[in-house]
Design a protein around this motif. Structure first.
Motif, PDB file in Angstrom:
ATOM      1  N   ALA A 176      43.021  42.725  36.853  1.00 60.15           N
ATOM      2  CA  ALA A 176      41.647  42.808  36.964  1.00 60.15           C
ATOM      3  C   ALA A 176      41.069  43.044  38.337  1.00 60.15           C
ATOM      4  CB  ALA A 176      40.959  41.483  36.134  1.00 60.15           C
ATOM      5  N   GLU A 177      41.593  42.342  39.302  1.00 60.63           N
ATOM      6  CA  GLU A 177      41.158  42.285  40.431  1.00 60.63           C
ATOM      7  C   GLU A 177      41.642  44.035  40.930  1.00 60.63           C
ATOM      8  OE1 GLU A 177      41.250  38.234  42.775  1.00 60.63           O
ATOM      9  OE2 GLU A 177      43.241  39.343  42.770  1.00 60.63           O
ATOM     10  N   HIS A 178      42.943  44.422  40.450  1.00 58.84           N
ATOM     11  CA  HIS A 178      43.065  45.599  40.939  1.00 58.84           C
ATOM     12  C   HIS A 178      42.205  46.726  40.277  1.00 58.84           C
ATOM     13  CE1 HIS A 178      45.979  48.957  42.097  1.00 58.84           C
ATOM     14  NE2 HIS A 178      45.953  49.342  40.791  1.00 58.84           N
ATOM     15  N   VAL A 179      41.952  46.927  39.001  1.00 54.17           N
ATOM     16  CA  VAL A 179      41.163  47.859  38.553  1.00 54.17           C
ATOM     17  C   VAL A 179      39.818  47.800  39.092  1.00 54.17           C
ATOM     18  CG1 VAL A 179      40.118  48.609  36.302  1.00 54.17           C
ATOM     19  CG2 VAL A 179      42.585  47.698  36.451  1.00 54.17           C
ATOM     20  N   GLY A 180      39.221  46.796  39.327  1.00 51.50           N
ATOM     21  CA  GLY A 180      37.919  46.489  39.888  1.00 51.50           C
ATOM     22  C   GLY A 180      37.789  46.840  41.422  1.00 51.50           C
ATOM     23  N   GLY A 181      38.890  47.391  41.797  1.00 53.28           N
ATOM     24  CA  GLY A 181      38.859  47.654  43.439  1.00 53.28           C
ATOM     25  C   GLY A 181      38.511  46.474  44.188  1.00 53.28           C
ATOM     26  N   GLY A 182      39.275  45.484  43.723  1.00 48.88           N
ATOM     27  CA  GLY A 182      39.416  43.955  44.519  1.00 48.88           C
ATOM     28  C   GLY A 182      38.227  43.066  44.097  1.00 48.88           C
ATOM     29  N   ASP A 183      37.202  43.724  43.276  1.00 48.60           N
ATOM     30  CA  ASP A 183      35.994  42.961  42.738  1.00 48.60           C
ATOM     31  C   ASP A 183      36.297  42.563  41.402  1.00 48.60           C
ATOM     32  OD1 ASP A 183      33.579  41.997  42.273  1.00 48.60           O
ATOM     33  OD2 ASP A 183      32.435  43.703  43.136  1.00 48.60           O
ATOM     34  N   TYR A 184      36.688  41.190  41.190  1.00 46.55           N
ATOM     35  CA  TYR A 184      36.843  40.684  39.695  1.00 46.55           C
ATOM     36  C   TYR A 184      35.794  40.740  38.797  1.00 46.55           C
ATOM     37  CZ  TYR A 184      38.235  37.173  36.130  1.00 46.55           C
ATOM     38  OH  TYR A 184      38.626  36.669  35.010  1.00 46.55           O
ATOM     39  N   GLN A 185      34.537  40.327  39.351  1.00 43.23           N
ATOM     40  CA  GLN A 185      33.220  40.516  38.638  1.00 43.23           C
ATOM     41  C   GLN A 185      33.065  42.003  38.290  1.00 43.23           C
ATOM     42  OE1 GLN A 185      31.628  38.145  37.315  1.00 43.23           O
ATOM     43  NE2 GLN A 185      30.565  39.599  36.007  1.00 43.23           N
ATOM     44  N   LYS A 186      33.364  42.856  38.859  1.00 41.68           N
ATOM     45  CA  LYS A 186      33.266  44.425  38.329  1.00 41.68           C
ATOM     46  C   LYS A 186      34.213  44.675  37.301  1.00 41.68           C
ATOM     47  CE  LYS A 186      33.833  49.104  40.056  1.00 41.68           C
ATOM     48  NZ  LYS A 186      34.132  49.967  41.157  1.00 41.68           N
ATOM     49  N   PHE A 187      35.201  44.116  37.195  1.00 40.77           N
ATOM     50  CA  PHE A 187      36.182  44.326  36.105  1.00 40.77           C
ATOM     51  C   PHE A 187      35.365  43.834  34.833  1.00 40.77           C
ATOM     52  CE2 PHE A 187      39.505  43.108  33.019  1.00 40.77           C
ATOM     53  CZ  PHE A 187      40.100  44.485  32.953  1.00 40.77           C
ATOM     54  N   ILE A 188      34.987  42.449  35.071  1.00 37.64           N
ATOM     55  CA  ILE A 188      34.243  41.828  33.722  1.00 37.64           C
ATOM     56  C   ILE A 188      33.068  42.601  33.371  1.00 37.64           C
ATOM     57  CG2 ILE A 188      33.151  39.668  32.841  1.00 37.64           C
ATOM     58  CD1 ILE A 188      36.129  39.305  33.870  1.00 37.64           C
ATOM     59  N   ASP A 189      32.220  43.054  34.235  1.00 37.08           N
ATOM     60  CA  ASP A 189      31.218  44.024  33.922  1.00 37.08           C
ATOM     61  C   ASP A 189      31.738  45.260  33.162  1.00 37.08           C
ATOM     62  OD1 ASP A 189      29.528  42.278  35.079  1.00 37.08           O
ATOM     63  OD2 ASP A 189      29.171  43.467  36.972  1.00 37.08           O
ATOM     64  N   MET A 190      32.845  45.838  33.457  1.00 32.11           N
ATOM     65  CA  MET A 190      33.449  47.040  32.862  1.00 32.11           C
ATOM     66  C   MET A 190      34.059  46.593  31.339  1.00 32.11           C
ATOM     67  SD  MET A 190      35.786  48.495  35.972  1.00 32.11           S
ATOM     68  CE  MET A 190      36.678  49.655  35.050  1.00 32.11           C
ATOM     69  N   MET A 191      34.359  45.215  31.246  1.00 33.04           N
ATOM     70  CA  MET A 191      34.781  44.688  29.738  1.00 33.04           C
ATOM     71  C   MET A 191      33.664  44.943  28.906  1.00 33.04           C
ATOM     72  SD  MET A 191      37.513  41.608  30.912  1.00 33.04           S
ATOM     73  CE  MET A 191      37.927  41.383  29.317  1.00 33.04           C
ATOM     74  N   ASN A 192      32.549  44.244  29.288  1.00 35.56           N
ATOM     75  CA  ASN A 192      31.383  44.275  28.541  1.00 35.56           C
ATOM     76  C   ASN A 192      30.647  45.541  28.556  1.00 35.56           C
ATOM     77  OD1 ASN A 192      31.000  41.134  28.085  1.00 35.56           O
ATOM     78  ND2 ASN A 192      30.606  40.882  30.228  1.00 35.56           N
TER      79      ASN A 192
END
Length: 494
Positions: free
Chosen positions: A148-164
Motif C-alpha cells: 500500500a505504501e509502495h503503490v501510494g508513492g510512500g503515502d499510505y493514506q493516498k492508497f486508502i483513498d485509491m481503494m475507496n
C-alpha cells in the motif's frame, strides 16, 4: 377515351402501391406477438435458492454480472482479509511486478504480532510479485501494508483513498475502506454485493487469476532472509494445506478472511460448463463458510446455463416495422459480439428473455447494446458491433423521419453511421426512422419504368385504333358515294 384514362390511372395506382411496399423501412424487431410475450412473462420464474447459515451471501456470474442468489447482500459488514483482493487489484493495475517494495517500520511493527504475517524485517526488500503472493496465499498483513505504501508513492493514506475511489468506480454503495488488510476498524466495512463487484473486476486480470489459483509458492532469499520463504494457499477449496475435506473440483482460487469481529469471510471463484461464478459469504461460523460456498456453487451449476447470444438470437428479423432502428444498417456492416453471453435458469429457453436496446455505451465500434432480462432480472448484454466492412449503401433518413438534404454524398464507413445514429438519438430520442437502400430504389425505378412502358403501349394501341376507325369511315363514305351514284344512273336511264 374514358376507358383509356381509367386504365392509365390504374397503372399509376399500382406503381404507388409498389413504392409504398418497397419504400417501407426494413427494421429488426422481436418475432414474438403480445400473447406469446404475456405467456412467457407468466411462466418466467427464478429458481428458489437454498438456505445458508452465513449472515450475508451472494453468488454472481463473472461474465454477465448477473446475481444468481443473494441473502442480505447489502448490509455493510467487517470483511477481514478479503479486503486484500482490492489491495492486490490496485497493485496490479498501477505497478509492474518487478518493482522493489521496501518494508518500513510501520509495515513491519504495526502489522505483525498476533496477526497473519510472514515475519518480514525492517528495510527488507522484495519484488511486488513476491509480495502479492504472500498477501493472497498467506494473508501477510505486513506485506499488504508495504505494498500500500509502495503503490501510494510512500503515502499510505493516498492508497486508502485509491481503494475507496476504485470501489465507487465499480458501483459499490455500501463500502468504506480504512485500511489495506482488513484488520478490525469501525470505519472499515464492505457489503457482500460490493465484495462481489470488486472480485469480478479482479478476476478479469490474468495475473490475479494466476496468483489466487496457485497452491504453493516460494519466495527466494532476500537481503534480510538467507533462506527461501515457502508460501501455502490457505483457501481449503483449492489447497489441501489444511486438509482435503473442503476441496472442490471446480474451484480456481479465492481469498479467506477471519477476525473475531468479522467471523469467517470467504471469496471463492469456480468454473464449470462455461460458467465462472463468484461466491461471497460473510459472518460465518468456523467451517460454515466452506459448507455454504459449496452449497451455493452446486445450486447454481445445477440450475443455470450459459447461452452465447450470437448463436441463439433468432428473433430479430426483417419486418415492415420501423420501431427499432438499431438494425437499420445491420446486414451491411454490423453484428452481435461473438463473445456476448447471458445466463438463464436451466429450465428456461433463450427465447423466454425480453430485450431492450440501449444506446448509452455507443462508440465508433459499438452501435448499441441489447439488454436481456428474465423474470425481472437483467441476465446479460450483447453489444452490436461494426465488422469493419465498407458499406455501399446508406440510409437517406434520420431516425426522426427527416430527410437529409444538406449533404448529397453517400457516407459508407461505420464511424459515420455511428455519428449519424448518436446525433439522431440526442435530437429526438426516438427509435423509428425511414431508410431506403439502393436495391429498393432499383425496384421502385423498375416499377415506374414498367408503368411508363404500359402507358406507351396503351397510347400506341389507342392511336392505331383511331387510325383504323378513320380509314373505315373513309371507306364507308366512298362506298356510300359509289352506291348513290349507281342508284342515280339507274334512275336517269329510265
Amino acid at each position: 377515351m374514358k376507358k383509356i384514362i381509367k386504365r392509365v390511372t390504374g397503372v399509376f395506382l399500382c406503381v404507388a402501391m409498389a413504392v409504398g411496399i418497397f419504400g417501407t423501412t426494413s427494421a429488426y424487431a422481436e418475432g414474438t406477438d403480445a400473447s406469446t410475450d404475456n405467456t412467457q412473462e407468466q411462466a418466467a420464474q427464478w429458481p428458489t435458492g437454498p438456505e445458508v447459515q452465513a449472515g450475508s451471501a451472494i453468488i454472481m456470474d463473472a461474465a454477465t454480472g448477473t446475481v444468481l442468489y443473494e441473502k442480505d447482500a447489502d448490509t455493510p459488514r467487517y470483511p477481514a482479509s478479503i479486503t486484500k483482493i482490492m489491495t492486490t487489484l490496485l497493485a496490479l493495475e498501477n505497478c509492474n511486478l518487478d518493482e522493489i517494495v521496501h518494508f518500513s517500520a510501520t509495515a513491519v511493527y504495526e502489522n505483525e504480532g498476533g496477526t497473519s504475517h510472514i515475519a518480514r524485517d525492517l528495510d527488507e526488500e522484495m519484488t511486488l510479485e513476491q509480495c502479492l503472493y504472500a498477501i493472497m496465499l498467506e494473508s501477510a498483513n505486513e506485506c499488504s501494508y508495504a505494498v500500500a505504501e509502495h503503490v501510494g508513492g510512500g503515502d499510505y493514506q493516498k492508497f486508502i483513498d485509491m481503494m475507496n475511489a476504485k470501489a465507487a468506480e465499480l458501483g459499490c454503495t455500501n463500502t468504506h475502506f480504512n485500511n489495506c488488510n482488513g484488520l478490525p476498524d469501525p470505519n472499515h466495512v464492505v457489503s457482500a454485493r460490493d465484495m462481489a463487484l470488486i472480485s469480478r473486476e479482479a478476476i478479469k486480470n490474468s495475473m490475479f487469476r494466476k496468483i489466487v489459483g496457485t497452491v504453493r509458492y516460494e519466495i527466494p532469499p532476500t537481503n534480510k532472509h538467507a533462506d527461501p520463504t515457502p508460501l501455502n494457499n490457505h483457501h481449503q477449496m483449492i489447497s489441501a494445506y489444511k486438509g482435503r475435506q473442503n476441496l472442490y473440483d471446480y474451484c480456481i482460487g479465492g481469498k479467506t478472511g477471519w477476525t473475531s469481529d468479522a467471523g469467517n469471510t470467504l471469496v471463492t471463484f469456480a468454473e464449470k460448463d462455461g460458467m465462472t461464478l463468484i461466491c461471497v459469504v460473510m459472518g460465518c461460523t468456523a467451517g460454515g463458510q466452506y459448507a455454504d460456498t459449496r452449497t451455493l456453487f452446486d445450486y447454481c451449476f445445477d440450475n443455470f446455463k450459459m447461452y452465447n447470444v450470437a448463436q441463439n438470437e433468432t428473433r430479430y428479423e426483417k419486418t415492415q416495422s420501423s420501431d427499432n432502428t438499431l438494425f437499420t444498417e445491420w446486414n451491411a456492416f454490423a453484428k452481435v459480439d461473438d463473445s456476448a453471453q447471458i445466463i438463464l435458469p436451466a429450465s428456461a429457453n433463450f427465447l423466454d428473455t425480453q430485450t431492450e436496446v440501449s444506446y448509452d455505451q455507443t462508440s465508433d465500434s459499438i452501435l448499441g447494446t441489447l439488454v436481456y432480462s428474465y423474470d425481472g432480472k437483467q441476465v446479460g448484454t450483447a453489444n452490436v458491433v461494426t465488422t469493419g466492412a465498407e458499406v455501399t449503401e446508406y440510409p437517406f433518413g434520420e431516425k426522426s423521419g427527416t430527410v437529409q438534404s444538406e449533404d448529397n454524398s453517400m457516407q459508407n464507413d461505420a464511424s459515420a453511421t455511428a455519428e449519424s445514429r448518436n446525433t439522431t438519438k440526442n435530437d429526438t430520442g426516438k427509435k423509428s426512422g425511414i431508410s431506403i437502400s439502393k436495391n429498393k430504389l432499383l425496384l421502385i425505378g423498375g416499377g415506374v419504368a414498367a408503368a411508363v412502358m404500359i402507358i406507351l403501349v396503351i397510347w400506341f394501341l389507342h392511336n392505331n385504333i383511331r387510325r383504323f376507325h378513320r380509314r373505315k369511315e373513309r371507306r364507308d363514305r366512298r362506298y356510300k358515294t359509289i352506291k348513290n351514284n349507281r342508284k342515280w344512273n339507274k334512275r336517269g336511264g329510265r
